[in-house]
Design an enzyme around this catalytic site. Structure first.
Site, mmCIF file in Angstrom:
data_model
loop_
_atom_site.group_PDB
_atom_site.id
_atom_site.type_symbol
_atom_site.label_atom_id
_atom_site.label_comp_id
_atom_site.label_asym_id
_atom_site.label_seq_id
_atom_site.Cartn_x
_atom_site.Cartn_y
_atom_site.Cartn_z
ATOM 1 N N ARG A 162 0.835 -1.213 0.000
ATOM 2 C CA ARG A 162 0.000 0.000 0.000
ATOM 3 C C ARG A 162 0.872 1.266 0.000
ATOM 4 O O ARG A 162 0.552 2.259 0.671
ATOM 5 C CB ARG A 162 -0.932 0.033 1.208
ATOM 6 C CG ARG A 162 -1.826 -1.160 1.332
ATOM 7 C CD ARG A 162 -2.931 -1.191 0.292
ATOM 8 N NE ARG A 162 -3.846 -2.273 0.565
ATOM 9 C CZ ARG A 162 -3.740 -3.487 0.013
ATOM 10 N NH1 ARG A 162 -2.814 -3.752 -0.876
ATOM 11 N NH2 ARG A 162 -4.593 -4.437 0.318
ATOM 12 N N SER A 232 -10.605 -0.051 3.503
ATOM 13 C CA SER A 232 -9.828 -0.379 4.708
ATOM 14 C C SER A 232 -9.288 0.916 5.294
ATOM 15 O O SER A 232 -8.618 1.674 4.598
ATOM 16 C CB SER A 232 -8.641 -1.268 4.357
ATOM 17 O OG SER A 232 -9.080 -2.402 3.682
ATOM 18 N N GLU A 328 -4.398 3.617 6.607
ATOM 19 C CA GLU A 328 -4.101 3.502 5.178
ATOM 20 C C GLU A 328 -4.673 4.743 4.480
ATOM 21 O O GLU A 328 -4.126 5.223 3.487
ATOM 22 C CB GLU A 328 -4.789 2.229 4.666
ATOM 23 C CG GLU A 328 -4.560 1.941 3.222
ATOM 24 C CD GLU A 328 -5.228 0.632 2.791
ATOM 25 O OE1 GLU A 328 -4.967 -0.422 3.415
ATOM 26 O OE2 GLU A 328 -6.005 0.674 1.829
#
Ligand code: NAP
Length: 345
Positions: A162, A232, A328
């Site tokens: 990520r 998320s 995130e």
């Protein structure tokens, strides 16, 4: 195009009711540079957005939001692969459908990920065992102050979990204008996750994987068009193997995934669920009932309520497991991005 209405509500998938001083929807690299340079001259902060599916606005943005809508898909081929050159403002899921309809496979596990094509490399989007970096050929950017173009090879993108070069300060003045994808003509289905493990690797088709991924996502994840969320909220923590072993003594059923470097990836959603936080609400913000890793705008939440909920989750998980979750999602303050970990510490 210059938006008369300065509301950012349609431009962030949390649907937060926040405003910008100015919003422009832009369809070429030259216009993107011009808008950025004009704002810069006026010392006005700027923010580049695709579909706003991975951002959390803490309050109104006191600057100019530039919505990247550079479009276009060009396809060519070599003996071994399909090559796609895709404008950054194309919608990601529509690109996945476009590929499958034309018999170009390899991208099907990444179905239904919200957001634009140009956002995919920033975050190195990933789902169900496939990451953007595996499909990426190159990323084209423009240097906003000078209008110079630059071509990043996959190695130069420095993709990580990520993460990529484009998240770091050295790329602050660059805008992604297109990405190059390379889809190999010899297709290897990736069936390592969830319901996909039940599919037959010999007979399975890309469309079956696409359908299964869409089904899993639709049954477990809230549709951002209906319920404000940014997917998320936290990254899955990667811990030392010894730490995972310690935890397994107490939680033998804990999901964990060995990484190639010997570390262990844990499921952040599982850790949050162990703290019994599914459905927990704070000032209109809520932990999603089906997937604890997703925070939702349940009823007119403010950015600060979502931050407060994220802080509560980080504290609960940290105190129980001594694992300190990191967002995130990117946090946007009045003048630009702020340090998300600091904001919830
Ligand atoms: P899940 O099946 O509940 O699993 C929880 C976590 O365990 C996932 O996040 C995944 O990590 C990991 N995992 C599961 N099976 C694995 C395997 N066979 N090998 C290695 N790691 C495994 O996950 P979920 O929430 O339904 O999500 C499914 C996939 O969609 C995941 O890949 C997830 O990352 C992706 N997704 C991403 C977002 C986003 O906003 N970034 C939102 C929703 C779903 P990884 O996340 O590292 O894959």
């Amino acid at each position: 195009m210059f938006c008369q209405n300065h509301s950012l509500q349609p431009w962030n998938s949390f649907h937060l009711d926040v405003y910008a001083e100015k919003i422009s929807v832009i369809n070429s690299a030259a216009l993107l540079c011009k808008a950025w340079q004009d704002s810069h001259r006026q010392q006005q902060p700027t923010l580049l957005l695709g579909e706003g599916s991975n951002v959390l606005f803490l309050e109104d943005f006191t600057g100019h939001v530039l919505i990247n809508r550079i479009k276009g898909i060009r396809v060519s081929e070599t003996e071994k692969a399909w090559l796609l050159h895709v404008g950054a403002g194309e919608n990601w899921h529509q690109l996945v459908e476009f590929c499958l309809q034309r018999g170009m496979a390899g991208i099907e596990n990444l179905a239904l990920i919200p957001g634009c094509v140009g956002s995919a490399p920033i975050q190195n989007i990933g789902a169900y065992g496939v990451e953007f970096r595996q499909l990426c050929d190159y990323v084209d950017v423009v240097h906003l102050p000078t209008g110079h173009y630059r071509h990043f090879t996959v190695d130069e993108c420095q993709f990580g979990y990520r993460d990529s070069q484009f998240k770091h300060a050295s790329c602050d003045e660059y805008a992604i204008i297109a990405v190059g994808l390379k889809l190999n003509k010899i297709w290897h289905p990736v069936l390592t996750y969830g319901d996909l493990t039940r599919l037959d690797p010999v007979t399975v088709t890309p469309k079956q994987i696409f359908d299964a991924v869409c089904h899993m996502r639709r049954s477990k994840l809230p549709d951002p068009a209906v319920t404000g969320n940014a997917g998320s909220f936290f990254k899955n923590p990667i811990v030392e193997a010894t730490k995972a072993q310690d935890l397994l003594q107490h939680y033998p059923a804990m999901p964990r995934y060995a990484q190639s470097d010997g570390t262990m990836k844990l499921a952040a959603g599982w850790l949050i669920d162990q703290c019994e936080l599914k459905g927990y609400q704070l000032e209109g913000a809520m932990v999603h009932r089906q997937q604890a890793l997703v925070l939702i705008n349940q009823s007119d939440a403010k950015g600060h309520s979502i931050v407060a909920l994220a802080r509560k989750i980080r504290e609960c998980v940290g105190e129980r497991f001594d694992i300190w979750l990191e967002p995130e999602v990117r946090f946007i303050g009045p003048q630009g991005e702020i340090d998300a970990i600091k904001a919830i510490s």
